[in-house]
Every structure is written in C-alpha cells, then in structure tokens.
Design an enzyme around this catalytic site. Structure first.
Site, PDB file in Angstrom:
ATOM      1  N   ARG A 276       0.926  -1.251   0.135  1.00  0.00           N
ATOM      2  CA  ARG A 276      -0.214  -0.037   0.120  1.00  0.00           C
ATOM      3  C   ARG A 276       0.929   1.274  -0.062  1.00  0.00           C
ATOM      4  NH1 ARG A 276      -5.022  -2.762  -0.072  1.00  0.00           N
ATOM      5  NH2 ARG A 276      -5.065  -4.711   1.434  1.00  0.00           N
TER       6      ARG A 276
ATOM      7  N   SER B 105      -6.621   0.060  -6.331  1.00  0.00           N
ATOM      8  CA  SER B 105      -5.270   0.254  -6.966  1.00  0.00           C
ATOM      9  C   SER B 105      -5.653   0.889  -8.378  1.00  0.00           C
ATOM     10  CB  SER B 105      -4.779  -1.151  -7.307  1.00  0.00           C
ATOM     11  OG  SER B 105      -4.459  -1.779  -6.043  1.00  0.00           O
TER      12      SER B 105
ATOM     13  N   ASP C 173     -11.683 -11.066  -3.006  1.00  0.00           N
ATOM     14  CA  ASP C 173     -13.156 -10.978  -2.527  1.00  0.00           C
ATOM     15  C   ASP C 173     -14.103 -11.024  -3.777  1.00  0.00           C
ATOM     16  OD1 ASP C 173     -12.201 -10.617  -0.137  1.00  0.00           O
ATOM     17  OD2 ASP C 173     -12.088  -8.521  -0.346  1.00  0.00           O
TER      18      ASP C 173
ATOM     19  N   MET D 171     -13.370 -14.191   4.660  1.00  0.00           N
ATOM     20  CA  MET D 171     -13.136 -12.636   4.113  1.00  0.00           C
ATOM     21  C   MET D 171     -14.247 -12.006   3.479  1.00  0.00           C
ATOM     22  SD  MET D 171      -8.903 -12.635   3.449  1.00  0.00           S
ATOM     23  CE  MET D 171      -7.855 -12.743   5.156  1.00  0.00           C
TER      24      MET D 171
ATOM     25  N   ASN E 142     -16.690 -32.207 -24.044  1.00  0.00           N
ATOM     26  CA  ASN E 142     -16.947 -32.186 -25.551  1.00  0.00           C
ATOM     27  C   ASN E 142     -18.591 -32.444 -25.855  1.00  0.00           C
ATOM     28  OD1 ASN E 142     -17.613 -34.873 -24.124  1.00  0.00           O
ATOM     29  ND2 ASN E 142     -16.791 -35.952 -25.744  1.00  0.00           N
TER      30      ASN E 142
ATOM     31  N   ARG F 234      14.739 -32.519 -16.667  1.00  0.00           N
ATOM     32  CA  ARG F 234      13.702 -33.581 -17.069  1.00  0.00           C
ATOM     33  C   ARG F 234      12.548 -33.125 -17.640  1.00  0.00           C
ATOM     34  NH1 ARG F 234      12.892 -38.067 -12.585  1.00  0.00           N
ATOM     35  NH2 ARG F 234      15.219 -38.371 -13.179  1.00  0.00           N
TER      36      ARG F 234
ATOM     37  N   GLN G 130      -6.723 -37.537 -20.201  1.00  0.00           N
ATOM     38  CA  GLN G 130      -8.055 -38.244 -20.726  1.00  0.00           C
ATOM     39  C   GLN G 130      -8.709 -37.087 -21.674  1.00  0.00           C
ATOM     40  OE1 GLN G 130     -10.262 -39.607 -17.296  1.00  0.00           O
ATOM     41  NE2 GLN G 130      -9.314 -41.564 -17.642  1.00  0.00           N
ATOM     42  N   GLY G 131      -9.726 -37.499 -22.001  1.00  0.00           N
ATOM     43  CA  GLY G 131     -10.492 -36.464 -23.059  1.00  0.00           C
ATOM     44  C   GLY G 131     -11.169 -37.152 -24.347  1.00  0.00           C
TER      45      GLY G 131
ATOM     46  N   ARG H  21     -17.256 -37.713 -31.535  1.00  0.00           N
ATOM     47  CA  ARG H  21     -17.916 -37.370 -30.337  1.00  0.00           C
ATOM     48  C   ARG H  21     -17.285 -36.263 -29.722  1.00  0.00           C
ATOM     49  NH1 ARG H  21     -19.584 -41.566 -27.281  1.00  0.00           N
ATOM     50  NH2 ARG H  21     -18.271 -40.590 -25.515  1.00  0.00           N
TER      51      ARG H  21
HETATM   52  P1  ADP Z   1      -7.151  -2.347  -3.133  1.00  0.00           P
HETATM   53  O1  ADP Z   1      -6.395  -2.333  -4.722  1.00  0.00           O
HETATM   54  O2  ADP Z   1      -6.822  -3.915  -3.013  1.00  0.00           O
HETATM   55  O3  ADP Z   1      -8.456  -1.945  -3.383  1.00  0.00           O
HETATM   56  P2  ADP Z   1      -6.095  -0.127  -1.791  1.00  0.00           P
HETATM   57  O4  ADP Z   1      -7.674   0.444  -1.857  1.00  0.00           O
HETATM   58  O5  ADP Z   1      -5.151  -0.330  -0.403  1.00  0.00           O
HETATM   59  O6  ADP Z   1      -6.073  -1.672  -2.480  1.00  0.00           O
HETATM   60  O7  ADP Z   1      -5.213   0.467  -3.204  1.00  0.00           O
HETATM   61  C1  ADP Z   1      -3.965   0.125  -3.418  1.00  0.00           C
HETATM   62  C2  ADP Z   1      -2.945   1.278  -3.461  1.00  0.00           C
HETATM   63  O8  ADP Z   1      -3.493   2.004  -4.511  1.00  0.00           O
HETATM   64  C3  ADP Z   1      -3.052   2.241  -2.302  1.00  0.00           C
HETATM   65  O9  ADP Z   1      -1.949   1.983  -1.358  1.00  0.00           O
HETATM   66  C4  ADP Z   1      -2.708   3.766  -3.196  1.00  0.00           C
HETATM   67  O10 ADP Z   1      -1.267   3.632  -3.464  1.00  0.00           O
HETATM   68  C5  ADP Z   1      -3.440   3.275  -4.231  1.00  0.00           C
HETATM   69  N1  ADP Z   1      -4.659   4.148  -4.432  1.00  0.00           N
HETATM   70  C6  ADP Z   1      -5.759   3.743  -4.042  1.00  0.00           C
HETATM   71  N2  ADP Z   1      -6.805   4.618  -4.185  1.00  0.00           N
HETATM   72  C7  ADP Z   1      -6.036   5.786  -4.755  1.00  0.00           C
HETATM   73  C8  ADP Z   1      -6.442   7.262  -5.231  1.00  0.00           C
HETATM   74  N3  ADP Z   1      -7.757   7.783  -5.033  1.00  0.00           N
HETATM   75  N4  ADP Z   1      -5.349   7.923  -5.824  1.00  0.00           N
HETATM   76  C9  ADP Z   1      -4.200   7.428  -6.021  1.00  0.00           C
HETATM   77  N5  ADP Z   1      -3.825   6.280  -5.464  1.00  0.00           N
HETATM   78  C10 ADP Z   1      -4.637   5.315  -5.064  1.00  0.00           C
END
Ligand code: ADP
Length: 809
Positions: A86, A119, A164, A206, A566, A600, A607-608, A774
């Site tokens: 993060r 992200s 998730d 989760m 198949n 190796r 199968q299939g 088949r």
């Molecule tokens: P996920 O991608 O699993 O939802 P996060 O919400 O923690 O996880 O986001 C991961 C990373 O993406 C963050 O640590 C940050 O660097 C970047 N990020 C998230 N939201 C923003 C945003 N609005 N602007 C810029 N970077 C962001």
C-alpha cells in the site's frame, strides 16, 4: 540532476510496465507472466515494477526489465513475486510526479495494473493527471520538453486481482476461485468432525463489503445459514435462524432420529451486519446457537489461509488470458479511449471502461452504507443475485412461499395447454438420470434439482444406474430403480464426488420399448439428464423416438457433465474444472519431483477422448512446453521442432529453474506416437543433455471432491433447468414436442447461459455435432492452443520470431 545524461531518444521497442498492488491474490503471478511474455511476443519490452506503486514512486532498482526466462514457473507460485504494497506516497500528487518521472526516464508509457478497486482508481487518477504531471516536471526543471515528447500519452489497463470478487462488471476476479477453494477445503474438513460430534460450526470468511466468498462457500458446502453484508437478515433473524436450524438440523432427539442430519454449518462474511448496520460477528452467532439451542458450537475464523497457496486451475486460466488481453488492449488503445479493465462474463474475456466498473463497485458500498440494500443488490452482477436466489431455494427446501398450488385451471383456448377449463397440476414428476462416466458436480446438480423440486412441490424421482437400471429393474422388479428422493438423502451429496445414484454409458436405443413403458409406468412429466456425450446422444434418441412413443413428449433437458467437455452447444461441462484442478496438482507435483535432477521433461497423458480441451486448458494452466491434441494430430516435424525447443529451453535457463518441463498429450492424439514413444524419442534425441519420462494419471483425473466451481455451477444450472422444465407444466404432449427447446442442452456460450435445442434444422444434432469424433464440430477453445504456444515460445520455433525479441537479453 544532470539532465544531459538522461535519455532523449525513445527506445526502439515499446516498453510496457506491469505491477501488482493492494492485497495479494493467487493468480497475480500468472497475470504478470502472461503480460511479460505476451509483451515480448509482440516485440515490446516488459518492465516489472516491484512493491506496487511504492516501486513506481521510488524508481531505481524497483523498476526492472524482465525477460522471458525470468517468469518461468510463475504460474504455480502463490502470492505475488513482484511484491505488493500500500503506497501512501502514490496517493499524493508529489508521489505521482516522481512516478511519472521514473516512467519517462525508462521510456515506459503503458502500465498494466493488477489490483483491487483502490489500485485501479489510483491508476486512473494517474492517467488523468499524466499531461499535467509532465508539464509540472518540465516547469520544475526535472525533465526537458524533448524528453517528455515521445510519452505524451499514458496507457493504463486494469486487471482485477482480488480474492473478494468485489469488482462490479466482472463475474470473477483473479484469485477469488483459489480463495474459495481454500475455504471449501477447510469446511469440508470440518464436516467430518461436525458429523462425528453432532456439532455446529460457525465459519467466518473474508469479505468486508462483498459477500461473494461467503455465498459461494455456503453453496459449495451446503451451509444451513449465511450472513453477507449486501443482504442483512430481517429483524428477528436470531429466531429465524434457530427455527430453521432446528427444522433441518441436528437439534433435538426427535429431529436427530427422524432426519438424521448431524452437522450444522453457518457461514459469516467478515462484513456481515444487520439492517441497522450493527456487525454480526461469528462469536455472536455462536453464542446464540449455544445458548438458545444448546448446540455444541465452535467458531472457526479462516484468516490469511484464504489468500495463500497456489492458484487453482480457473485462476491460472483467467490470469493468463486476461494478461494476454491486457497487452492487446495496450497496443490497440488510442489517446481518446478510456482506460479499460479486463473482465469476464461467463466464459468470455471482455474489456469494460475501468472507471465505470470502479464507480459501480463504490456505489454498492455507499448504498449499503445508506441502508439501501435493494439498490446495492441491483448494482451487483446478475450472476451474484441468481446465485443468492439459488442458495435460498436449496437451503430452505420447505419454504411455503415457494410452493406451487396443487392445481390450476387451463386458461382460454390455446394450442399448448389442454382444453380450456381443464384442471391441471403445476406440480410435476421430474425424473433425474446420470448417463456416461462420473464427473464432479453430478451429485451437486442432482441435490440442487431435488431441493428445488421439494421447494416447489414437485416430485423428484432418481433413476438409479442409468437407462439399463431403469429397464432391468422394471423387467424383474426386484427393487424399483426409480425412487423418490428426500431432502436428507440428497443433502449429504453436497461435497461428494462421483455419482451417488449411479451412472451408466448405455443408451435408451438398447431397449427403447421398455424405456417408453417405464416412462409411462412412473408417469414422468420431465427428464433431467446429467452427463456427457452419451447423455446428449440419449436425449437425441429419445427426441427422435417421440414420433413413435408419446411417453417421450415431455421436456428432456441435458445438463452437460463430463471431464472431456465435449458436449455440443456448450463451452463448459460440469466436472471439467475438477479434472483440470486434479491434473494441475499432478503436473505441479511431478514437475517438482525433477528438482534434484533439474533436467527432466515429463510427457503426461490426459483423458478427453477425441477432444483436446482438457489437454489444452491444462497446458495453459501449467505452462506446458507443448500440447498434443487429436484435432491437430502429431507428426515427425512437430516432434523434431519441439525437441529443438526443449534443447533451447535447457540451454537458456542453465538449470536455474529447478522444476521439470511438461508436455501434455491427449490419449487419442496419435495412434503411432504414444506417450511412451514420445518420451523415448525425446530421451534419444537429447543425447544425455536432459532426460524424459512418461506419466499417465488415468482415472485419477476424475478427481475426488468436486471443485467449488463445479459445485456452484451445478447448483445454478440445475435450478435453471428445473425452471425451464416448469414452463412446460400442463402442456399437451403435442405442444411439448412441437417446441424445439423441449429437448435441449443448457449451455454456457460466450457471455451467456442459454438453452440450445437438440432437434430441428438449426438444432445441435444437425449443425454442431461431429458424431464420429464425439465432439462439437467447432471447438471454441482451439484458439487457446495458440496462446499456449505463444507463452511457451513454441509458436515462434522455426521462425525465430520470439527468439529475436529476447536473444540480446
Ligand atoms: P485495493 O487495490 O486492493 O483496493 P487499496 O485500496 O489499498 O487496495 O489501494 C492500493 C493502492 O492504490 C494504495 O496504497 C494507493 O497507493 C493506490 N490508491 C488507491 N486509491 C487511490 C487514489 N484515489 N489515488 C491514488 N492512488 C490510490
């Protein structure tokens, strides 16, 4: 900073960066491998950004060129090998400015980001700001106008990596099915102890904002009750849950004896809450069950085990194909096109505008926060809603609201129903039969069909041991092979492999007369056939025999279930995913066994039958060097080229990669070049530089417990079949026979689930079936063979195409 030392000339080859960000997920390595190799294949250079956006901001050694060999063996590795973090710095504009500078200095103007919605939002912000970041860098004297000139446009493509499955617009995210597999393994293990001690188990999984993992694990394990954030239970849920568990569960001496169900499983999503948004924790649920019902209840919180371990077959397939698609998207993007995220709908890889998907995902969370649960559900994918309804149908098989009335009077004159005013029953007698070899998911489909029948008031009749079972028992009548199935019997099938009611390859044509008599004797209103190519053939025979026998003028519906995948008309058969998982486990283990010798090759026979689906898809999932399938056959030139490729491979990795290499050969790929012959030829030609071995997993491939994907799809598709059958209630035999969809196959085709008719000019029998071999006439997966070849470097052998991309490295 000495600007003069910085590059001005753009690199000869386009440079594509790849990073993984946010929470790690199984399959991310497969995505990185595919992006790297596809980029190289397309004459680009690949750069890995280590530790997510943190690496992009910090630059230096955290952004490195990666070569073909660097990602060898990554498909089977868990977590993310390029790291994920993060990054607070990237959330700030100053951090993104540093990131932009690092990219320009390395000549990278395209980024494939694999992560969650956070992200991907970050990636989109970065792209939107890109022009202004570059201007600010020039203004600050950090870069010159000439330096930024070739990189005015930044291309971003998103891949959703998240256990998730919380992203809108896609059926699955990279990692979610692997995580589901971990959960199901854990709950399956708890089954035994729950059964032994008649215990209750509350299992927390989760999912802070998304109940996908909880819902799918509840379906896969037949949980008695489920808590997910999107659909909080109504007030008074404590009473509802206790009365439901008492009704179907193991509480009380009477119930225990009468019903015999000895285990109680409740699944709670991490973010479960009530309608007032108060958290419902696993310990609260446990206390209620213990105190109110006196049930010996234990809590299991499945922590990070859900993230770990190697990716399952589906995630390897998904991450590979999506990685390949991401590179294609990068190369096809224009400055005007919105950033895409690569998604999947049923079986089709697609591109969706990234910010639309992110926005819809965020909207779900805000609707839940505003307690507008109905709106939150409408924003979820239709598949999620359908699964939830299907779960309810099967978890509470005695729901009074679902029960159909005993009978109904025919409406005004119509051709399809009996004469107006006639009284007909909407409740049907639905026969269930398994035909062909056993396949994972057959029991689950039957269980779901039975549960649905009981919920609606239909009678579920299981035909034991296929068509011969039906006819034989009818002839001597020792015991009836047609039995009404009760809930408790079928409930225990939830995680069992094989076919509990028995399956048989024989076809109705062997004794069509007796078959028709039996249909009449037991008053079948519909036939639900679970099986592979034989099941398809059986229904085709019954359909054609309708001319002579009225007994077959009932809905005849096939749910494809065969490891070979198949069955004409569909891209997916139950059991094929279980088989693939078993096969990749076998390949991973056998490959690792070579780690001491280091040199190796294993030639593994799959199968299939005459369909190369399993071999090709497994080849994609294990990163096979070559896959031999009946559709292509094997010839001496092919073998010679592949031996060259192997020789080259061993020279290149210099033993650095300890694991062995895999070639997959379908059992019918060639009559001459058998698995052993190929292994011997390789050995001979290797001249001592490497060895080779043949391996035949045989029936091991049918797997033991069905994979979660086969379990959940079995439920959903079986219920669809039952609903389809219900549409024929009260129709005259002629009206049924006249409807082409009354004899059909439930199919996944591209992004859709639909029923395909067997008969008629455009039906599957005439247009899509290769009866001799088949298999379907055109097989959707054949193009995957090309992807396997591209990613193994095989497509370029003889042309030097792929070597030319990385020879210099
Ligand atoms: P996920 O991608 O699993 O939802 P996060 O919400 O923690 O996880 O986001 C991961 C990373 O993406 C963050 O640590 C940050 O660097 C970047 N990020 C998230 N939201 C923003 C945003 N609005 N602007 C810029 N970077 C962001």
């Amino acid at each position: 900073m000495d600007l003069a030392k910085l590059p001005v000339e753009p690199p000869k080859r386009r440079r594509i960066g790849v990073l993984t960000s946010g929470g790690d997920a199984p399959g991310m390595n497969g995505a990185v491998r595919a992006v790297v190799r596809m980029a190289i294949h397309c004459d680009c250079e690949a750069y890995a950004v280590f530790e997510g956006y943190e690496g992009l901001v910090n630059g230096g050694n955290m952004i490195r060129q990666v070569h073909w060999e660097d990602v060898r063996g990554w498909l089977s590795r868990g977590g993310t090998l390029i790291g994920s973090a993060r990054s607070m710095a990237f959330r700030e504009r100053a951090g993104r400015m540093r990131a932009a500078k690092n990219m320009v200095l390395r000549g990278i103007d395209a980024l494939v980001v694999c992560g969650g919605d956070g992200s991907l939002t970050g990636a989109d912000v970065f792209r939107a700001e890109w022009p202004s970041l570059l201007s600010d860098l020039i203004a600050a004297g950090e870069l010159t106008t000439e330096q930024v000139e070739p990189y005015k446009v930044l291309n971003i493509v998103g891949l959703v990596g998240s256990i998730d499955n919380d992203m809108s617009g896609t059926d699955a995210t990279i990692g979610c099915y692997s995580s589901l597999t971990r959960i199901c393994d854990a709950v399956d293990d708890v089954f035994d102890t729950a059964f032994s001690h008649q215990r209750g188990f509350v299992i927390e999984v989760m999912g802070r904002h998304c109940g996908w993992l909880a819902l799918m694990s509840a379906i896969s394990t037949g949980a008695d009750w489920l808590f997910i954030p999107e659909i909080p239970p109504r007030d008074g849920w404590e009473d509802d849950m206790c009365s439901m568990i008492t009704k179907v569960g193991s509480i009380g001496q009477l119930n225990r004896k009468e019903r015999g169900k000895r285990r109680t499983i409740v699944i709670v999503a991490e973010g479960a809450q009530d309608r007032q948004l108060n958290k419902i924790s696993s310990s609260t649920v446990k206390d209620i069950l213990t105190q109110r019902l006196g049930l010996d209840t234990r809590t299991t919180v499945l922590g990070h085990t859900q993230r770990g371990g190697p990716a399952c077959a589906y995630d390897r397939w998904l991450s590979t194909l999506q990685g390949v698609e991401a590179v294609r998207a990068v190369l096809e993007m224009t400055p005007q096109s919105p950033s895409p995220v690569i998604t999947i709908r049923e079986n089709k890889i697609m591109r969706t505008p990234l910010m639309e998907a992110v926005q819809a995902t965020k909207d779900v969370a805000s609707k839940i926060h505003a307690k507008d649960f109905a709106a939150a559900m409408t924003l979820r994918d239709p598949e999620f809603k359908e699964y939830h309804r299907a779960y309810l149908n099967t978890a509470t098989p005695e729901h009074p609201k679902m029960l159909l009335p005993e009978g109904k009077v025919c409406p005004k004159p119509t051709n399809s129903l009996g004469s107006p005013g006639t009284y007909f029953s909407q409740r049907m007698r639905i026969a269930i039969i398994h035909v062909g070899a056993p396949a994972g998911g057959m029991n689950q489909a039957t269980r779901a069909a039975v549960a649905y029948c009981l919920t609606r008031g239909h009678t579920a009749l299981a035909i034991h041991n296929g068509f011969p079972g039906l006819c034989r028992h009818h002839a001597d009548k020792p015991i009836s092979s047609v039995r009404e199935v009760q809930w408790l019997e079928s409930d225990s099938w939830v995680n069992e492999g094989g076919s509990d009611i028995g399956t048989n390859r024989s076809l109705p044509s062997e004794d069509i007369e007796t078959t028709a008599e039996c249909f009449e004797l037991y008053k079948f209103d519909a036939l639900f056939v679970v099986g592979g190519f034989e099941a398809f053939t059986a229904v085709s025979q019954l359909r054609q025999a309708r001319e002579k026998y009225d007994a077959f003028k009932i809905p005849l519906i096939v749910l494809p279930a065969t490891i070979s995948n198949n069955v004409p008309g569909t891209e997916y058969s139950l059991g094929s995913d279980t088989c693939l998982n078993t096969l990749i486990e076998f390949c991973d283990a056998i490959r690792q066994s070579a780690s001491s010798s280091r040199r190796r090759v294993f030639v593994i026979e799959t199968q299939g039958g005459k369909s190369g689906y399993i071999a090709t898809t497994a080849g994609l999932a294990v990163g096979a060097v070559a896959v031999y399938i009946p559709e292509e056959g094997i010839d001496i030139k092919m073998l010679s080229r592949d031996i060259d490729l192997l020789r080259d491979n061993f020279i290149r990795d210099k033993g650095a990669n300890r694991a062995g290499k895999i070639i997959l050969r379908n059992e019918c790929a060639s009559g001459t070049y058998t698995t052993q012959v190929i292994a011997d030829m390789i050995k001979e030609e290797a001249k001592g530089r490497f060895e080779s071995r043949a391996a035949v997993p045989g029936h091991f491939q049918q797997g033991s417990k069905p994979s979660p994907m086969d379990r959940v799809r079995a439920l959903r598709m079986a219920i669809r079949c039952m609903q389809h059958i219900e549409g024929y209630a009260g129709k005259t035999p002629e009206a049924v026979a006249a409807d082409p969809l009354s004899a059909s196959v439930i199919a996944i085709k591209g992004s859709q689930v639909l029923f395909s008719p067997m008969g008629g000019d455009s039906g599957l029998e005439a247009t899509e079936t290769d009866w001799t071999r088949r298999r379907p006439k055109s097989e959707f997966w054949l193009e995957l063979q090309h992807v396997v070849n591209v990613l193994s470097g095989r497509s370029a052998v003889g042309t030097n195409e792929s070597w030319s991309c990385y020879e210099s490295t």
